[in-house]
Motif scaffolding. Structure first.
Motif, PDB file in Angstrom:
ATOM      1  N   LYS A  95     -68.952  28.295  68.131  1.00  0.00           N
ATOM      2  CA  LYS A  95     -67.690  28.401  68.584  1.00  0.00           C
ATOM      3  C   LYS A  95     -67.060  29.808  68.387  1.00  0.00           C
ATOM      4  CE  LYS A  95     -66.132  23.850  68.983  1.00  0.00           C
ATOM      5  NZ  LYS A  95     -65.224  22.674  68.863  1.00  0.00           N
ATOM      6  N   GLY A 112     -62.672  22.586  55.989  1.00  0.00           N
ATOM      7  CA  GLY A 112     -63.379  23.210  56.882  1.00  0.00           C
ATOM      8  C   GLY A 112     -62.710  24.628  57.279  1.00  0.00           C
ATOM      9  N   ALA A 113     -63.701  25.458  57.625  1.00  0.00           N
ATOM     10  CA  ALA A 113     -63.494  26.755  58.094  1.00  0.00           C
ATOM     11  C   ALA A 113     -64.269  27.317  59.246  1.00  0.00           C
ATOM     12  CB  ALA A 113     -63.313  27.853  56.811  1.00  0.00           C
ATOM     13  N   GLY A 167     -65.176  27.144  63.523  1.00  0.00           N
ATOM     14  CA  GLY A 167     -64.507  27.508  64.762  1.00  0.00           C
ATOM     15  C   GLY A 167     -63.469  26.349  65.108  1.00  0.00           C
ATOM     16  N   THR A 227     -67.329  26.985  51.530  1.00  0.00           N
ATOM     17  CA  THR A 227     -67.528  28.252  50.882  1.00  0.00           C
ATOM     18  C   THR A 227     -66.499  29.055  50.944  1.00  0.00           C
ATOM     19  OG1 THR A 227     -69.616  28.071  52.540  1.00  0.00           O
ATOM     20  CG2 THR A 227     -68.969  30.369  51.966  1.00  0.00           C
TER      21      THR A 227
HETATM   22  P1  ATR Z   1     -67.428  24.295  64.204  1.00  0.00           P
HETATM   23  O1  ATR Z   1     -67.603  25.427  65.307  1.00  0.00           O
HETATM   24  O2  ATR Z   1     -67.378  22.942  64.835  1.00  0.00           O
HETATM   25  O3  ATR Z   1     -66.082  24.343  63.279  1.00  0.00           O
HETATM   26  P2  ATR Z   1     -68.895  25.428  62.168  1.00  0.00           P
HETATM   27  O4  ATR Z   1     -68.246  27.009  62.570  1.00  0.00           O
HETATM   28  O5  ATR Z   1     -70.449  25.303  61.969  1.00  0.00           O
HETATM   29  O6  ATR Z   1     -68.491  24.340  63.224  1.00  0.00           O
HETATM   30  O7  ATR Z   1     -67.864  24.935  60.832  1.00  0.00           O
HETATM   31  C1  ATR Z   1     -68.308  23.957  60.159  1.00  0.00           C
HETATM   32  C2  ATR Z   1     -67.270  23.841  59.132  1.00  0.00           C
HETATM   33  O8  ATR Z   1     -67.578  22.472  58.227  1.00  0.00           O
HETATM   34  C3  ATR Z   1     -67.574  24.899  57.928  1.00  0.00           C
HETATM   35  O9  ATR Z   1     -66.439  25.359  57.636  1.00  0.00           O
HETATM   36  C4  ATR Z   1     -68.669  24.273  56.928  1.00  0.00           C
HETATM   37  O10 ATR Z   1     -68.273  24.847  55.607  1.00  0.00           O
HETATM   38  P3  ATR Z   1     -69.053  26.107  55.048  1.00  0.00           P
HETATM   39  O11 ATR Z   1     -68.004  27.250  55.668  1.00  0.00           O
HETATM   40  O12 ATR Z   1     -69.204  25.811  53.543  1.00  0.00           O
HETATM   41  O13 ATR Z   1     -70.440  26.262  55.736  1.00  0.00           O
HETATM   42  C5  ATR Z   1     -68.069  23.017  56.913  1.00  0.00           C
HETATM   43  N1  ATR Z   1     -69.306  21.828  56.419  1.00  0.00           N
HETATM   44  C6  ATR Z   1     -70.206  21.836  57.012  1.00  0.00           C
HETATM   45  N2  ATR Z   1     -70.965  20.748  56.491  1.00  0.00           N
HETATM   46  C7  ATR Z   1     -70.220  20.766  55.240  1.00  0.00           C
HETATM   47  C8  ATR Z   1     -70.441  19.631  54.252  1.00  0.00           C
HETATM   48  N3  ATR Z   1     -71.603  18.835  53.920  1.00  0.00           N
HETATM   49  N4  ATR Z   1     -69.717  19.651  53.124  1.00  0.00           N
HETATM   50  C9  ATR Z   1     -68.497  20.535  53.327  1.00  0.00           C
HETATM   51  N5  ATR Z   1     -68.080  21.285  54.510  1.00  0.00           N
HETATM   52  C10 ATR Z   1     -69.184  21.475  55.190  1.00  0.00           C
END
Ligand code: ATR
Length: 272
Positions: free
Chosen positions: A68, A127-128, A130, A152
């Motif tokens: 995204k 989460g952070a 898109g 992160t």
């Molecule tokens: P989208 O576009 O759908 O938001 P993305 O940009 O890949 O997808 O973001 C996914 C988010 O879920 C990210 O913030 C990710 O955390 P990181 O920034 O640490 O990568 C978070 N996420 C994905 N898998 C995770 C997990 N197993 N535990 C905690 N956070 C997770």
């Protein structure tokens, strides 16, 4: 009937096999006798996928995890709202010029407002990525007090700075008080349905708990929250409301929202 004039639309993401965008949009296309078809493509390299859209004259696409934000640099134009959010979940191809839009924000706000107010509420987003960007933007626009929690730190801090909100590392969630908790991570999504983004002991009864994951309909987070007596919001409403925005952009016709919701719920009940 599919013929040589059929307009092709797609969802681009990875993983993509869980997506219900194809059933939702195809049912809406056929309901309105629109000569279109919607397909799912597992796209690992979003830049190459966008070149494919241009080369094949695909009319529009939904953009999903993890593209995204990354997709933006490959587009010709970004709509104002998507630019402010900093993420795109929808593109349209107008005679070779590709423009990015975002309907996640409006979808999330509508879904939350079906169940609770936002103004002046303390809202924690897990989460952070898109999706978090879009949901967070919507929360702030509606007067919510936002805090971003992310695994992160750098990414979470950057999003919090962009949105003008607070940041807290995910592991420090236990001490946090909030009125509304929203999961925007893929944790708990098919096929890893046993995942839960925060521990049960850190939830409390007064919270409204929302999961933007819609497959399964009741994620483990929502089941646990419901058992504790929390009000819950599943991912279907946001999914359908954002889909309605996409449909109207692509076809210029009013989206059959009730039909889209019924189709998604039926597909979910068949798969569970
Ligand atoms: P989208 O576009 O759908 O938001 P993305 O940009 O890949 O997808 O973001 C996914 C988010 O879920 C990210 O913030 C990710 O955390 P990181 O920034 O640490 O990568 C978070 N996420 C994905 N898998 C995770 C997990 N197993 N535990 C905690 N956070 C997770």
């Amino acid at each position: 009937m599919i013929n040589s004039n059929t307009a092709i639309y797609a969802i681009l993401g990875d993983p993509i096999s869980h997506s219900l965008s194809p059933v939702m949009h195809n049912s809406a296309f056929s309901h309105l006798n629109y000569n279109g078809v919607y397909l799912a493509f597992s796209a690992k390299k979003i830049g190459k996928a966008i070149s494919g859209i241009r080369a094949l004259g695909i009319k529009g696409a939904g953009i999903t995890i993890p593209h995204k934000v990354a997709v933006m640099e490959f587009l010709d134009e970004i709509d104002d709202l998507a630019g402010k959010i900093g993420a795109v979940n929808t593109i349209i191809n107008r005679q070779g010029k590709i423009t990015g839009y975002n309907f996640d924000s409006i979808g999330a706000v509508k879904a939350i407002k079906e169940k609770t107010g936002i103004n002046n509420k303390a809202v924690a987003i897990l989460g952070a990525g898109g999706a978090a960007r879009a949901v967070g933007y919507g929360i702030i626009s509606e007067g919510g007090r936002l805090i971003i929690l992310n695994r992160t730190k750098d990414k979470g801090e950057k999003l919090a700075a962009d949105l003008g909100s607070e940041f807290c590392p995910l592991e420090d969630f236990k001490g946090l008080k909030c009125d509304i908790l929203i999961n925007t991570t893929p944790v708990g999504m098919e096929p890893n349905v046993d995942g839960m983004p925060v521990e049960k002991k850190h939830l409390n009864k007064g919270m409204v708990v929302m999961d933007i994951v819609y497959n399964p309909l009741k994620t483990r987070l929502l089941r646990v929250a419901e058992d504790m007596g929390c009000k819950t919001i599943d991912g279907v409403s946001m999914f359908v409301f954002q889909g309605a925005g996409q449909f109207e952009l692509w076809t210029g016709k009013k989206a059959p929202v009730d039909l889209m919701r019924k189709t998604v719920l039926k597909a979910l009940s068949c798969s569970s």
